[in-house]
Motif scaffolding. Structure first.
Motif, PDB file in Angstrom:
ATOM      1  N   MET A  16       8.245  18.407  76.758  1.00 22.22           N
ATOM      2  CA  MET A  16       8.045  19.996  76.573  1.00 22.22           C
ATOM      3  C   MET A  16       8.944  20.339  75.430  1.00 22.22           C
ATOM      4  O   MET A  16       8.628  20.895  74.544  1.00 22.22           O
ATOM      5  CB  MET A  16       8.434  20.668  77.750  1.00 22.22           C
ATOM      6  CG  MET A  16       7.817  22.128  77.795  1.00 22.22           C
ATOM      7  SD  MET A  16       8.056  23.001  79.127  1.00 22.22           S
ATOM      8  CE  MET A  16       8.551  24.461  78.900  1.00 22.22           C
ATOM      9  N   THR A  17      10.255  20.143  75.308  1.00 25.82           N
ATOM     10  CA  THR A  17      11.043  20.439  74.206  1.00 25.82           C
ATOM     11  C   THR A  17      10.670  19.961  73.119  1.00 25.82           C
ATOM     12  O   THR A  17      10.757  20.497  71.936  1.00 25.82           O
ATOM     13  CB  THR A  17      12.405  19.813  74.722  1.00 25.82           C
ATOM     14  OG1 THR A  17      12.924  20.215  75.694  1.00 25.82           O
ATOM     15  CG2 THR A  17      13.476  20.151  73.402  1.00 25.82           C
ATOM     16  N   ARG A  18      10.124  18.785  72.827  1.00 26.33           N
ATOM     17  CA  ARG A  18       9.739  17.929  71.609  1.00 26.33           C
ATOM     18  C   ARG A  18       8.456  18.745  71.110  1.00 26.33           C
ATOM     19  O   ARG A  18       8.307  18.825  69.910  1.00 26.33           O
ATOM     20  CB  ARG A  18       9.604  16.610  72.031  1.00 26.33           C
ATOM     21  CG  ARG A  18       8.920  15.760  70.601  1.00 26.33           C
ATOM     22  CD  ARG A  18       8.763  14.344  70.660  1.00 26.33           C
ATOM     23  NE  ARG A  18       8.648  13.724  72.004  1.00 26.33           N
ATOM     24  CZ  ARG A  18       8.117  12.610  72.328  1.00 26.33           C
ATOM     25  NH1 ARG A  18       7.290  12.129  71.530  1.00 26.33           N
ATOM     26  NH2 ARG A  18       8.313  12.215  73.469  1.00 26.33           N
ATOM     27  N   HIS A  19       7.329  19.164  72.196  1.00 26.58           N
ATOM     28  CA  HIS A  19       6.125  19.512  71.550  1.00 26.58           C
ATOM     29  C   HIS A  19       6.089  20.964  71.481  1.00 26.58           C
ATOM     30  O   HIS A  19       5.099  21.621  70.767  1.00 26.58           O
ATOM     31  CB  HIS A  19       5.167  18.954  72.388  1.00 26.58           C
ATOM     32  CG  HIS A  19       4.873  17.574  72.482  1.00 26.58           C
ATOM     33  ND1 HIS A  19       4.342  16.573  71.475  1.00 26.58           N
ATOM     34  CD2 HIS A  19       5.279  16.513  73.283  1.00 26.58           C
ATOM     35  CE1 HIS A  19       4.465  15.504  71.557  1.00 26.58           C
ATOM     36  NE2 HIS A  19       4.920  15.238  72.788  1.00 26.58           N
ATOM     37  N   ALA A  20       6.899  21.855  72.292  1.00 28.98           N
ATOM     38  CA  ALA A  20       6.775  23.181  72.268  1.00 28.98           C
ATOM     39  C   ALA A  20       6.823  24.205  70.905  1.00 28.98           C
ATOM     40  O   ALA A  20       5.839  24.690  70.564  1.00 28.98           O
ATOM     41  CB  ALA A  20       7.849  23.932  73.339  1.00 28.98           C
ATOM     42  N   PRO A  21       7.610  23.419  70.096  1.00 29.57           N
ATOM     43  CA  PRO A  21       7.507  24.395  68.780  1.00 29.57           C
ATOM     44  C   PRO A  21       6.149  24.403  67.921  1.00 29.57           C
ATOM     45  O   PRO A  21       5.508  25.173  67.354  1.00 29.57           O
ATOM     46  CB  PRO A  21       8.529  23.656  67.830  1.00 29.57           C
ATOM     47  CG  PRO A  21       9.570  23.290  68.875  1.00 29.57           C
ATOM     48  CD  PRO A  21       8.762  22.859  70.073  1.00 29.57           C
ATOM     49  N   ALA A  22       5.450  22.856  67.933  1.00 31.02           N
ATOM     50  CA  ALA A  22       4.182  22.552  67.415  1.00 31.02           C
ATOM     51  C   ALA A  22       3.313  23.290  67.835  1.00 31.02           C
ATOM     52  O   ALA A  22       2.330  23.811  67.342  1.00 31.02           O
ATOM     53  CB  ALA A  22       4.176  21.177  66.906  1.00 31.02           C
ATOM     54  N   ILE A  23       3.199  23.420  69.196  1.00 35.52           N
ATOM     55  CA  ILE A  23       2.239  24.013  70.131  1.00 35.52           C
ATOM     56  C   ILE A  23       2.414  25.623  69.683  1.00 35.52           C
ATOM     57  O   ILE A  23       1.198  26.199  69.720  1.00 35.52           O
ATOM     58  CB  ILE A  23       2.380  23.788  71.643  1.00 35.52           C
ATOM     59  CG1 ILE A  23       2.082  22.249  71.777  1.00 35.52           C
ATOM     60  CG2 ILE A  23       1.398  24.504  72.444  1.00 35.52           C
ATOM     61  CD1 ILE A  23       0.947  21.528  71.090  1.00 35.52           C
ATOM     62  N   HIS A  24       3.363  25.954  69.821  1.00 35.47           N
ATOM     63  CA  HIS A  24       3.520  27.432  69.547  1.00 35.47           C
ATOM     64  C   HIS A  24       3.172  27.688  68.370  1.00 35.47           C
ATOM     65  O   HIS A  24       2.322  28.872  68.084  1.00 35.47           O
ATOM     66  CB  HIS A  24       5.172  28.025  69.858  1.00 35.47           C
ATOM     67  CG  HIS A  24       5.310  29.252  69.725  1.00 35.47           C
ATOM     68  ND1 HIS A  24       5.280  30.079  68.804  1.00 35.47           N
ATOM     69  CD2 HIS A  24       5.117  30.236  70.689  1.00 35.47           C
ATOM     70  CE1 HIS A  24       5.536  31.454  68.923  1.00 35.47           C
ATOM     71  NE2 HIS A  24       5.527  31.605  70.455  1.00 35.47           N
ATOM     72  N   ARG A  25       3.484  27.228  67.187  1.00 34.32           N
ATOM     73  CA  ARG A  25       2.856  27.421  65.857  1.00 34.32           C
ATOM     74  C   ARG A  25       1.358  27.305  65.987  1.00 34.32           C
ATOM     75  O   ARG A  25       0.648  28.309  65.243  1.00 34.32           O
ATOM     76  CB  ARG A  25       3.381  26.572  64.805  1.00 34.32           C
ATOM     77  CG  ARG A  25       4.799  26.627  64.323  1.00 34.32           C
ATOM     78  CD  ARG A  25       5.311  25.744  63.119  1.00 34.32           C
ATOM     79  NE  ARG A  25       4.953  24.523  63.297  1.00 34.32           N
ATOM     80  CZ  ARG A  25       6.021  23.604  63.896  1.00 34.32           C
ATOM     81  NH1 ARG A  25       7.120  24.076  64.426  1.00 34.32           N
ATOM     82  NH2 ARG A  25       5.670  22.265  64.117  1.00 34.32           N
ATOM     83  N   LEU A  26       0.766  26.452  66.305  1.00 31.09           N
ATOM     84  CA  LEU A  26      -0.842  26.389  66.422  1.00 31.09           C
ATOM     85  C   LEU A  26      -1.207  27.550  67.269  1.00 31.09           C
ATOM     86  O   LEU A  26      -2.338  28.082  66.773  1.00 31.09           O
ATOM     87  CB  LEU A  26      -1.150  24.848  67.238  1.00 31.09           C
ATOM     88  CG  LEU A  26      -2.533  24.763  67.020  1.00 31.09           C
ATOM     89  CD1 LEU A  26      -3.153  24.673  65.765  1.00 31.09           C
ATOM     90  CD2 LEU A  26      -2.872  23.454  67.842  1.00 31.09           C
ATOM     91  N   ALA A  27      -0.739  27.796  68.420  1.00 30.89           N
ATOM     92  CA  ALA A  27      -1.163  29.118  69.130  1.00 30.89           C
ATOM     93  C   ALA A  27      -0.912  30.405  68.217  1.00 30.89           C
ATOM     94  O   ALA A  27      -1.899  31.115  68.447  1.00 30.89           O
ATOM     95  CB  ALA A  27      -0.449  29.092  70.487  1.00 30.89           C
ATOM     96  N   ALA A  28      -0.120  30.462  67.622  1.00 28.54           N
ATOM     97  CA  ALA A  28       0.228  31.707  66.881  1.00 28.54           C
ATOM     98  C   ALA A  28      -0.845  31.876  65.554  1.00 28.54           C
ATOM     99  O   ALA A  28      -1.260  32.795  65.711  1.00 28.54           O
ATOM    100  CB  ALA A  28       1.909  31.735  66.469  1.00 28.54           C
ATOM    101  N   LEU A  29      -1.175  30.674  65.143  1.00 26.31           N
ATOM    102  CA  LEU A  29      -2.131  30.605  64.141  1.00 26.31           C
ATOM    103  C   LEU A  29      -3.397  31.159  64.844  1.00 26.31           C
ATOM    104  O   LEU A  29      -4.221  31.992  63.940  1.00 26.31           O
ATOM    105  CB  LEU A  29      -2.191  29.281  63.344  1.00 26.31           C
ATOM    106  CG  LEU A  29      -3.335  29.374  62.351  1.00 26.31           C
ATOM    107  CD1 LEU A  29      -2.700  30.393  61.034  1.00 26.31           C
ATOM    108  CD2 LEU A  29      -3.313  27.823  62.047  1.00 26.31           C
ATOM    109  N   ASN A  30      -3.743  30.841  65.934  1.00 22.09           N
ATOM    110  CA  ASN A  30      -5.090  30.848  66.348  1.00 22.09           C
ATOM    111  C   ASN A  30      -5.131  32.269  67.258  1.00 22.09           C
ATOM    112  O   ASN A  30      -6.221  33.012  67.251  1.00 22.09           O
ATOM    113  CB  ASN A  30      -5.478  29.722  67.170  1.00 22.09           C
ATOM    114  CG  ASN A  30      -6.082  28.695  66.297  1.00 22.09           C
ATOM    115  OD1 ASN A  30      -7.068  28.809  66.025  1.00 22.09           O
ATOM    116  ND2 ASN A  30      -5.162  27.720  66.293  1.00 22.09           N
TER     117      ASN A  30
END
Length: 155
Positions: free
Chosen positions: A1-15
């Motif tokens: 979770m720690t590794r993937h959360a920032p990238a997932i958040h950026r993708l979600a924020a964009l969409n």
């Protein structure tokens, strides 16, 4: 979770916008936790995670109609009020431009430019052919460039 959360958040924020991104990230990790026993490993974990994220974004978009991506928070930087205002304006215009793209182009461009995925990974996530992914990204970039130029944003 720690590794993937920032990238997932950026993708979600964009969409879905920064206001709804936290909820989407939470939904993603709940879905991943529940779906992990069924993950067959036929695709890379990151590929599966991005598909789960995009699905969660589309569910959130279906639940909400009036979203703004222009409220994206400022990254930590030295105090520069003029620069911060210019970056906020640019971010707002880029968010508006992204929303004008068809869903398939917006998805491909965001996976490439925001998540930094390779074309083959994007093809696997979206289920589109490699040539189709390249075409979507090319058309999306061209449309963004045209929209931003009309809006007075230069290089």
């Amino acid at each position: 979770m720690t590794r993937h959360a920032p990238a997932i958040h950026r993708l979600a924020a964009l969409n879905v916008g920064p206001g709804a991104a936290d909820d989407v990230v939470q939904d993603v990790f709940i879905a991943v936790y529940r779906g992990l026993p069924g993950f067959r490993g036929e695709a890379q974990f990151s590929t599966w995670l991005h598909r789960v994220t995009l699905n969660a974004c589309y569910r959130a978009l279906g639940a909400r109609q009036n979203l703004s991506l222009g409220d994206m928070p400022e990254p930590a930087a030295p105090h520069d009020p003029v620069g911060a205002g210019e970056r906020a304006d640019l971010r707002s215009r880029l968010a508006q431009a992204l929303q004008t793209l068809p869903r398939d182009q917006r998805e491909a461009v965001s996976l490439r430019e925001l998540s930094g995925l390779e074309y083959a990974e994007i093809a696997e996530i979206t289920g589109a052919g490699l040539g189709t992914v390249k075409s979507r990204i090319n058309r999306g970039r061209a449309a963004l460039r045209e929209w931003l130029t009309r809006a007075g944003v230069g290089p």
